[in-house]
Design a protein around this motif. Structure first.
Motif, PDB file in Angstrom:
ATOM      1  N   ASP A 127      60.429  -3.200 -16.810  1.00  0.00           N
ATOM      2  CA  ASP A 127      59.778  -3.055 -15.509  1.00  0.00           C
ATOM      3  C   ASP A 127      60.063  -4.238 -14.597  1.00  0.00           C
ATOM      4  OD1 ASP A 127      58.526  -0.505 -15.873  1.00  0.00           O
ATOM      5  OD2 ASP A 127      57.164  -1.469 -17.277  1.00  0.00           O
ATOM      6  N   THR A 128      60.305  -5.407 -15.187  1.00  0.00           N
ATOM      7  CA  THR A 128      60.695  -6.567 -14.389  1.00  0.00           C
ATOM      8  C   THR A 128      62.006  -6.300 -13.663  1.00  0.00           C
ATOM      9  OG1 THR A 128      59.599  -8.061 -15.948  1.00  0.00           O
ATOM     10  CG2 THR A 128      61.252  -9.030 -14.484  1.00  0.00           C
ATOM     11  N   LEU A 129      62.941  -5.633 -14.350  1.00  0.00           N
ATOM     12  CA  LEU A 129      64.237  -5.336 -13.737  1.00  0.00           C
ATOM     13  C   LEU A 129      64.083  -4.441 -12.515  1.00  0.00           C
ATOM     14  CD1 LEU A 129      66.493  -4.732 -16.873  1.00  0.00           C
ATOM     15  CD2 LEU A 129      66.160  -6.842 -15.584  1.00  0.00           C
ATOM     16  N   ALA A 130      63.187  -3.472 -12.587  1.00  0.00           N
ATOM     17  CA  ALA A 130      62.980  -2.584 -11.441  1.00  0.00           C
ATOM     18  C   ALA A 130      62.521  -3.373 -10.225  1.00  0.00           C
ATOM     19  CB  ALA A 130      61.959  -1.507 -11.795  1.00  0.00           C
ATOM     20  N   ASP A 131      61.735  -4.399 -10.456  1.00  0.00           N
ATOM     21  CA  ASP A 131      61.260  -5.239  -9.357  1.00  0.00           C
ATOM     22  C   ASP A 131      62.370  -6.144  -8.837  1.00  0.00           C
ATOM     23  OD1 ASP A 131      59.176  -6.206  -7.636  1.00  0.00           O
ATOM     24  OD2 ASP A 131      59.122  -8.026  -8.841  1.00  0.00           O
ATOM     25  N   LEU A 132      63.202  -6.642  -9.729  1.00  0.00           N
ATOM     26  CA  LEU A 132      64.276  -7.561  -9.337  1.00  0.00           C
ATOM     27  C   LEU A 132      65.318  -6.882  -8.463  1.00  0.00           C
ATOM     28  CD1 LEU A 132      65.341  -9.692 -12.440  1.00  0.00           C
ATOM     29  CD2 LEU A 132      64.098 -10.438 -10.420  1.00  0.00           C
ATOM     30  N   TYR A 133      65.718  -5.663  -8.845  1.00  0.00           N
ATOM     31  CA  TYR A 133      66.887  -5.044  -8.228  1.00  0.00           C
ATOM     32  C   TYR A 133      66.559  -4.140  -7.051  1.00  0.00           C
ATOM     33  CZ  TYR A 133      69.463  -7.222 -11.932  1.00  0.00           C
ATOM     34  OH  TYR A 133      70.013  -8.168 -12.751  1.00  0.00           O
ATOM     35  N   ASP A 134      65.298  -3.800  -6.846  1.00  0.00           N
ATOM     36  CA  ASP A 134      64.829  -3.080  -5.655  1.00  0.00           C
ATOM     37  C   ASP A 134      65.312  -1.641  -5.547  1.00  0.00           C
ATOM     38  OD1 ASP A 134      63.465  -5.332  -4.775  1.00  0.00           O
ATOM     39  OD2 ASP A 134      65.149  -6.041  -3.589  1.00  0.00           O
ATOM     40  N   GLU A 135      66.417  -1.316  -6.161  1.00  0.00           N
ATOM     41  CA  GLU A 135      66.922   0.050  -6.171  1.00  0.00           C
ATOM     42  C   GLU A 135      67.417   0.330  -7.586  1.00  0.00           C
ATOM     43  OE1 GLU A 135      70.134   0.582  -3.400  1.00  0.00           O
ATOM     44  OE2 GLU A 135      71.193  -1.221  -4.013  1.00  0.00           O
ATOM     45  N   PRO A 136      67.642   1.576  -7.936  1.00  0.00           N
ATOM     46  CA  PRO A 136      68.044   1.867  -9.315  1.00  0.00           C
ATOM     47  C   PRO A 136      69.278   1.077  -9.728  1.00  0.00           C
ATOM     48  CG  PRO A 136      67.511   3.891  -8.159  1.00  0.00           C
ATOM     49  CD  PRO A 136      67.511   2.806  -7.129  1.00  0.00           C
ATOM     50  N   TYR A 137      69.215   0.486 -10.926  1.00  0.00           N
ATOM     51  CA  TYR A 137      70.297  -0.355 -11.427  1.00  0.00           C
ATOM     52  C   TYR A 137      70.294  -0.232 -12.946  1.00  0.00           C
ATOM     53  CZ  TYR A 137      73.090  -4.460 -12.494  1.00  0.00           C
ATOM     54  OH  TYR A 137      74.063  -5.291 -12.972  1.00  0.00           O
TER      55      TYR A 137
END
Length: 633
Positions: free
Chosen positions: A330-340
């Motif tokens: 879930d941290t990654l979803a916040d970091l990248y702002d769009e699907p990654y």
């Protein structure tokens, strides 16, 4: 290194709310925790978060000239700013600081839009010229630094270093772009210039955008491209010697900093080469090096990093990471702002976290595989293309197309017996074949993944059109150079550099990338393709040139890269998370997906019949983005 934001009134001189600029700016506090400021005047607002690296005492932004009519916000480093400063001083410009930011201000005054050709470095720049009523923006040649922008319905133009800064503006349209969704499920990221939102865009690498008050916003303009212009009469020995000298120079200009500096050291060829050059240049002090080890030996290459560290007597630091490090999802979803969907973002985040404990600036080896044909997929693509070249295109499509369509699929079989895959590959041209090889989900899988309703919104659009567009603009028709070029336009900025920028800036760590120095990239692009991929040996000339500096087991061992055990996670500790996410309401409510196919992916993977870990991770990260978007979780 920093974060920048801005608001520009394309229709005139309406008041800009300083609190709105400040809120946009603070979404990027992590990019520059040392200082922050905003500036507003009629029609213009600038915000800047600063990570102090050079000219710590007087490099604050936004920065203006003495007359106050030219101002800049800037993210990155201009490595040749001392030479540019001297040139500008000779032209009569007076400098009040020792920062590269002021160099940009006066370079604009002296050379206008042409100034960008003078800059050597990584940068995202916005210059406001009050006299000319112009906002000039530029992104570095390879896309090391990000730049997002949007023209709002009321004529306000907004920009920022991350998409979250644009989302902080209440008027940003946030309708999801169907084409971006199609692209994402093929590539695993949303390639430039799209974003996941139809109303926002990325400024592509090597492009500028000039917006004037009272005029329509034009299309961005390209100022640089990888030339692939062949060097005449260069022998292998000449190439080997010059490559080392050019690499050493690219590393040298990236060693200037007023804060602790070090390097990532994975034990691979590229990072080891950078450390070797650093050690030769920093003879008065050991190089700070950082690497991570994994508890599971199948994913761990820390022993090779240790060998290089011992050889060059670096101040080496290793942290061991639990292989089951899935808490970051879930941290990654916040970091990248769009699907990654690059799961190596997890270990990249951790190595940046480790590095920041000891340094503020780290050099990395990113870019070597794209520059010098290091990926295995280049070898596969060339082998397929060699066979294709023996058969006329019409015959290939007429014979192998139907065979590929109707031959039974056999993913379980050894590669040599997977005739369906072979037939399909032979029926395609180079670009189509390469696209299929790098796609996370094939055309057939995406057709089943999406609902009928969503496919109608695509109106026949297919993600291969991204690569087709780049191929049409390519300066080369050599097959190997072509697929390298495609990666430099898609995978490098969209995946690799995005991953490193967000993971590093989450920890206020500046990462410098000598192998993507544009002068080095230009020169390498002119080397004969046979010096890059020789037989089955990728990065051939690079490895040969480094033989005096690195042991054979570092240069010629099998490439590992950062990997995580997705397949095991999805059958074990994340089993229920997968079922809840893929089969729950967040995806169902979008109308994008075919729930029956999602269920098939989950059931076949968790039963062990198929390995669908990459597609499942891709869907999982899209669902995490949706939850963040909808509920702010």
């Amino acid at each position: 290194m920093c974060g920048i934001v801005g608001i520009f009134d394309t229709r005139g001189a309406r008041a800009i709310d300083p609190e709105l600029v400040r809120r946009m700016n603070e979404t990027q506090h992590h990019r520059g925790p040392d200082e922050g400021d905003v500036y507003t005047e009629a029609g213009v607002g600038f915000g800047h978060r600063r990570l102090s690296v050079i000219d710590i005492l007087s490099g604050q932004q936004p920065m203006f000239n003495a007359a106050g009519d030219v101002g800049v916000v800037f993210n990155g480093e201009i490595y040749n700013y001392p030479e540019l400063t001297a040139e500008l001083q000779a032209l009569g410009y007076a400098f009040r600081t020792k920062s590269d930011t002021e160099t940009i201000v006066h370079a604009w005054e002296a050379w206008g839009e042409e100034c960008v050709h003078r800059f050597r470095g990584m940068f995202a720049i916005a210059v406001w010229d009050r006299k000319a009523q112009t906002m000039f923006m530029a992104r570095d040649r390879l896309g090391v630094k990000p730049f997002y922008y949007a023209l709002l319905p009321d004529g306000m133009f907004i920009f920022g270093s991350e998409l979250k800064s644009l989302r902080a503006h209440p008027d940003l349209p946030r309708a999801i772009d169907p084409q971006a969704v199609e692209d994402y499920f093929a590539y695993g990221y949303v390639p430039e210039p799209k974003t996941i939102y139809a109303g926002a865009a990325k400024l592509s690498p090597g492009y500028t955008l000039t917006v004037k008050i009272g005029q329509p916003v034009p299309a961005p303009k390209q100022f640089w491209d990888v030339p692939f212009k062949a060097h005449a009469g260069m022998t292998e020995s000449d190439a080997s010697n010059e490559l080392v000298e050019r690499l050493r120079e690219a590393v040298k200009i990236r060693l200037k900093a007023e804060v602790p500096l070090g390097a990532f050291l994975s034990g691979g060829v590229d990072s080891s080469a950078v450390v070797a050059m650093m050690a030769g240049l920093m003879k008065d002090q050991p190089v700070n090096t950082c690497s991570i080890a994994f508890k599971h030996k199948d994913f761990d290459e820390s022993e090779y990093a240790e060998k290089v560290a011992r050889q060059y007597q670096t101040a080496h630091h290793t942290d061991t990471v639990d292989t089951d490090d899935y808490a970051l999802l879930d941290t990654l979803a916040d970091l990248y702002d769009e699907p990654y969907a690059d799961s190596s973002a997890i270990p990249t985040y951790r190595v940046c976290q480790l590095a920041r404990k000891r340094v503020t600036v780290a050099l990395s080896g990113d870019g070597g595989d794209e520059n010098l044909a290091g990926y295995r997929r280049y070898r596969y693509a060339m082998a397929e293309n060699k066979v294709r070249a023996q058969i006329p295109a019409g015959m290939r499509r007429m014979v192998f197309g139907p065979l590929g369509k109707y031959y039974p699929k056999a993913d379980w079989a050894p590669r040599v017996l997977r005739a369906k895959t072979t037939f399909e590959a032979l029926s395609r041209d180079l670009v189509e074949g390469y696209f299929h090889g790098v796609s996370i989900m094939s055309d057939a899988m995406r057709a089943r993944l999406f609902s009928d309703q969503f496919r109608s919104k695509l109106q026949g659009y297919r993600a291969i059109e991204v690569m087709r567009g780049h191929a049409a603009a390519s300066p080369t028709d050599d097959p190997l150079s072509m697929v390298q070029y495609l990666d430099m336009k898609t995978y490098l900025p969209g995946d690799i550099l995005t991953k490193v920028d967000r993971a590093s800036m989450a920890h206020a760590l500046e990462v410098r990338v000598p192998l993507l120095d544009h002068k080095l990239v230009e020169w390498i692009s002119g080397l004969s393709p046979e010096l890059k991929l020789k037989g089955s040996e990728g990065k051939y000339i690079f490895k040969k040139s480094l033989e005096p500096y690195l042991p054979e087991e570092i240069l010629y061992r099998k490439k590992m890269g950062f990997s995580v055990p997705l397949a095991a996670w999805f059958r074990g500790p994340l089993r229920e998370r997968v079922r809840t996410s893929l089969l729950g309401p967040a995806l169902a409510d979008t109308g994008i997906f075919n729930r029956e196919y999602l269920s098939e992916l989950v059931e076949q993977h968790q039963s062990g019949r198929r390995d669908y870990s990459a597609p499942i991770w891709t869907v999982l990260m899209f669902e995490a983005f949706l939850r963040k978007e909808t509920y702010g979780e």
